[in-house]
Enzyme design. Structure first.
Site, PDB file in Angstrom:
ATOM      1  N   ARG A 245       7.912   1.350  -0.388  1.00 17.88           N
ATOM      2  CA  ARG A 245       7.697   0.011  -0.033  1.00 17.88           C
ATOM      3  C   ARG A 245       6.215  -0.354   0.618  1.00 17.88           C
ATOM      4  O   ARG A 245       5.582   0.549   1.093  1.00 17.88           O
ATOM      5  CB  ARG A 245       8.571  -0.530   1.100  1.00 17.88           C
ATOM      6  CG  ARG A 245      10.052  -0.795   0.789  1.00 17.88           C
ATOM      7  CD  ARG A 245      10.312  -2.026  -0.148  1.00 17.88           C
ATOM      8  NE  ARG A 245      11.598  -2.113  -0.427  1.00 17.88           N
ATOM      9  CZ  ARG A 245      12.111  -1.772  -1.875  1.00 17.88           C
ATOM     10  NH1 ARG A 245      11.309  -0.938  -2.672  1.00 17.88           N
ATOM     11  NH2 ARG A 245      13.479  -1.912  -2.107  1.00 17.88           N
ATOM     12  N   GLU A 273       3.408  -8.103  -2.165  1.00 20.16           N
ATOM     13  CA  GLU A 273       3.979  -7.940  -3.356  1.00 20.16           C
ATOM     14  C   GLU A 273       4.748  -9.337  -3.764  1.00 20.16           C
ATOM     15  O   GLU A 273       5.440  -9.685  -2.623  1.00 20.16           O
ATOM     16  CB  GLU A 273       4.902  -6.840  -3.485  1.00 20.16           C
ATOM     17  CG  GLU A 273       5.414  -6.644  -4.647  1.00 20.16           C
ATOM     18  CD  GLU A 273       6.406  -5.399  -4.850  1.00 20.16           C
ATOM     19  OE1 GLU A 273       6.091  -4.365  -4.081  1.00 20.16           O
ATOM     20  OE2 GLU A 273       7.618  -5.294  -5.061  1.00 20.16           O
ATOM     21  N   HIS A 292       6.189  -2.894  -9.638  1.00 15.24           N
ATOM     22  CA  HIS A 292       7.553  -2.492  -9.086  1.00 15.24           C
ATOM     23  C   HIS A 292       8.850  -2.336 -10.262  1.00 15.24           C
ATOM     24  O   HIS A 292       9.781  -3.261 -10.229  1.00 15.24           O
ATOM     25  CB  HIS A 292       8.211  -3.505  -8.099  1.00 15.24           C
ATOM     26  CG  HIS A 292       9.301  -3.078  -7.153  1.00 15.24           C
ATOM     27  ND1 HIS A 292       9.191  -3.669  -5.621  1.00 15.24           N
ATOM     28  CD2 HIS A 292      10.269  -2.263  -7.130  1.00 15.24           C
ATOM     29  CE1 HIS A 292      10.128  -2.978  -5.146  1.00 15.24           C
ATOM     30  NE2 HIS A 292      10.725  -2.116  -5.929  1.00 15.24           N
TER      31      HIS A 292
HETATM   32  N1  LIG Z   1      10.076   1.460  -6.674  1.00 17.70           N
HETATM   33  C1  LIG Z   1      11.317   1.125  -7.036  1.00 17.70           C
HETATM   34  O1  LIG Z   1      11.714   0.467  -7.750  1.00 17.70           O
HETATM   35  C2  LIG Z   1      12.519   1.444  -5.948  1.00 17.70           C
HETATM   36  C3  LIG Z   1      13.626   1.632  -6.122  1.00 17.70           C
HETATM   37  C4  LIG Z   1      14.778   2.298  -5.248  1.00 17.70           C
HETATM   38  C5  LIG Z   1      14.329   2.681  -3.913  1.00 17.70           C
HETATM   39  N2  LIG Z   1      12.970   2.154  -3.744  1.00 17.70           N
HETATM   40  C6  LIG Z   1      12.383   2.752  -2.365  1.00 17.70           C
HETATM   41  O2  LIG Z   1      12.386   4.038  -2.221  1.00 17.70           O
HETATM   42  C7  LIG Z   1      12.304   4.587  -0.963  1.00 17.70           C
HETATM   43  C8  LIG Z   1      13.403   5.632  -0.930  1.00 17.70           C
HETATM   44  O3  LIG Z   1      14.610   5.232  -1.080  1.00 17.70           O
HETATM   45  P1  LIG Z   1      15.960   6.234  -1.167  1.00 17.70           P
HETATM   46  O4  LIG Z   1      17.114   5.431  -1.741  1.00 17.70           O
HETATM   47  O5  LIG Z   1      15.578   7.600  -1.857  1.00 17.70           O
HETATM   48  O6  LIG Z   1      16.227   6.406   0.206  1.00 17.70           O
HETATM   49  P2  LIG Z   1      17.402   7.108   1.102  1.00 17.70           P
HETATM   50  O7  LIG Z   1      18.016   5.807   1.974  1.00 17.70           O
HETATM   51  O8  LIG Z   1      18.304   7.959   0.259  1.00 17.70           O
HETATM   52  O9  LIG Z   1      16.856   7.942   2.414  1.00 17.70           O
HETATM   53  C9  LIG Z   1      15.910   7.676   3.251  1.00 17.70           C
HETATM   54  C10 LIG Z   1      15.220   8.800   3.847  1.00 17.70           C
HETATM   55  O10 LIG Z   1      14.212   8.534   4.536  1.00 17.70           O
HETATM   56  C11 LIG Z   1      14.134   9.346   5.664  1.00 17.70           C
HETATM   57  N3  LIG Z   1      13.392   8.688   6.608  1.00 17.70           N
HETATM   58  C12 LIG Z   1      13.655   7.895   7.754  1.00 17.70           C
HETATM   59  N4  LIG Z   1      12.704   7.492   8.499  1.00 17.70           N
HETATM   60  C13 LIG Z   1      11.689   8.234   7.887  1.00 17.70           C
HETATM   61  C14 LIG Z   1      10.131   8.533   8.649  1.00 17.70           C
HETATM   62  N5  LIG Z   1       9.793   7.857   9.842  1.00 17.70           N
HETATM   63  N6  LIG Z   1       9.500   9.407   7.643  1.00 17.70           N
HETATM   64  C15 LIG Z   1       9.967  10.074   6.881  1.00 17.70           C
HETATM   65  N7  LIG Z   1      11.355  10.085   6.425  1.00 17.70           N
HETATM   66  C16 LIG Z   1      12.111   9.041   6.980  1.00 17.70           C
HETATM   67  C17 LIG Z   1      15.508   9.512   5.998  1.00 17.70           C
HETATM   68  O11 LIG Z   1      15.955  10.576   6.803  1.00 17.70           O
HETATM   69  C18 LIG Z   1      16.272   9.565   4.780  1.00 17.70           C
HETATM   70  O12 LIG Z   1      16.243  10.892   4.387  1.00 17.70           O
HETATM   71  C19 LIG Z   1      12.890   3.282  -0.304  1.00 17.70           C
HETATM   72  O13 LIG Z   1      11.841   2.847   0.438  1.00 17.70           O
HETATM   73  C20 LIG Z   1      13.347   2.486  -1.122  1.00 17.70           C
HETATM   74  O14 LIG Z   1      13.234   1.172  -0.490  1.00 17.70           O
HETATM   75  C21 LIG Z   1      11.935   1.782  -4.622  1.00 17.70           C
END
Ligand SMILES: NC(=O)c1ccc[n+]([C@@H]2O[C@H](COP(=O)([O-])OP(=O)(O)OC[C@H]3O[C@@H](n4cnc5c(N)ncnc54)[C@H](O)[C@@H]3O)[C@@H](O)[C@H]2O)c1
Length: 334
Positions: A245, A273, A292
């Site tokens: 994000r 964004e 995105h």
């Molecule tokens: N660009 C895109 O199209 C797109 C698509 C899907 C998800 N995303 C984004 O990708 C990211 C990851 O998504 P996901 O579904 O793999 O996440 P997820 O929900 O599976 O996992 C989140 C992880 O972040 C960790 N975490 C929490 N606080 C943290 C910190 N301060 N420092 C480091 N790690 C921390 C948690 O322990 C967990 O392992 C999110 O920001 C999500 O919004 C983007």
């Protein structure tokens, strides 16, 4: 009267068109009844009252309105919400959990394309492909000096967040001779060893990685995780990749680091964004921005619908759902 489970679809028309293809709807209709012509976009819509009153399940997607108390009052029989998209934080309210309604998300299915995008970007950015390509028209054919530091072999990749996407990226980097560091406050040494990576605190990770890729959720504690100080810790020639994000990065500080030529960046998400066409990031040859699109796009979106419908079938058979959302874990997840 039919004993088959009955439910409703709640999402924006564009989400329905791409996630619930004819094949996905056929599979759904194989074990449950829905009114595919009725797409609920407003839980207070009188035209939806009868359907919602009978609904035991809800298939949601992008554009689903919040499931607040009033919406849930209209669905007294609702037992489960399956989301044909990633995060449920936009529409699943406290009230859903309070009423004991089960929730599943297709975030696992959405993670695959993001991990594929990330691997591609890591490999190309380590070759400085984006920067050298963008400079061809202004600086001409690069000599060997302008290609450094470059190359994939024996470089260090730092992943911030052992998230579902982060873990898929780790798997997808196994074929490459790279060292992988991971920073995640909820990952311990044993967990890192199980993933075959090195656990590092964030400052160590950013100061020793050739490429830093962000996979943490947007939370108050991750706002500007990559602030001016952390960006300054990155080595000269370092690359920041953000598919998480935009708010995780201090954009002004990143503009300064990239404008000086010290760092490169690949950004699928930005703050703000959408980004304006005249934003300074877009003028920099060493910053590659995509709108995105790392998550499911086009033909990939049907995978989200398939995942949600398969989970609904599991739930109705009395099995655990693969994408079941655990409310206790939600505060640290995307
Ligand atoms: N660009 C895109 O199209 C797109 C698509 C899907 C998800 N995303 C984004 O990708 C990211 C990851 O998504 P996901 O579904 O793999 O996440 P997820 O929900 O599976 O996992 C989140 C992880 O972040 C960790 N975490 C929490 N606080 C943290 C910190 N301060 N420092 C480091 N790690 C921390 C948690 O322990 C967990 O392992 C999110 O920001 C999500 O919004 C983007």
């Amino acid at each position: 009267m039919s004993q088959r489970p009955y439910g409703a679809l709640a999402m924006a028309p564009y989400a329905r068109a791409s996630a619930l293809t004819d094949e996905v709807l056929d599979r759904l209709r194989g074990f449950a009844d829905v009114e595919p012509a009725l797409l609920v976009g407003d839980f207070a819509d009188p035209a939806a009252r009868d359907v919602l009153g009978r609904a035991e399940f809800l298939v949601t997607g992008w554009g689903c309105p919040p499931l607040d108390a009033a919406a849930l009052d209209a669905m007294p029989k609702l037992r489960v919400v399956v989301h044909a998209a990633g995060s449920v934080k936009h529409h699943v309210t406290e009230e859903v959990w309070r009423r004991g309604i089960a929730v599943s998300s297709a975030a696992d299915a959405n993670a695959t394309p993001v991990a594929e995008y990330t691997r591609a970007m890591i490999l190309l950015a380590l070759k400085r492909a984006f920067t050298l390509s963008a400079q061809l028209s202004t600086m001409g054919w690069p000599g060997p000096d302008r290609r450094q530091p470059s190359g994939i072999v024996r470089r260090t990749v730092g992943l911030v967040g052992a998230s579902r996407i982060g873990r898929l990226v780790i798997e997808r980097l196994r074929d490459f001779d790279v060292r992988i560091l991971v920073s995640d406050p909820y990952l311990d040494e044993a967990g890192a060893a199980g993933l075959g990576v090195e656990l590092a605190d964030l400052d160590t990770l950013v100061s020793t990685s050739d490429v830093v890729s962000l996979h943490a959720p947007q939370l108050p504690e991750t706002h500007h995780l990559m602030d001016a100080r952390r960006l300054a810790l990155m080595p000269d020639g370092g690359i920041l990749i953000n598919t998480a994000r935009g708010s995780l990065v201090d954009t002004d500080a990143l503009v300064r680091e990239c404008a000086s030529g010290r760092l490169d960046a690949v950004l699928d998400v930005t703050d703000p964004e959408p980004i304006d066409g005249d934003h300074p990031l877009l003028a920099l040859p060493n910053v590659f921005v995509t709108p995105h699109l790392a998550g499911a796009q086009g033909t990939e979106i049907a995978l989200l619908g398939e995942y949600a419908v398969a989970d609904l079938e599991r739930f109705l058979r009395g099995e655990s759902m693969l994408g079941a959302v655990d409310v206790a874990e939600l505060p640290r997840l995307a």
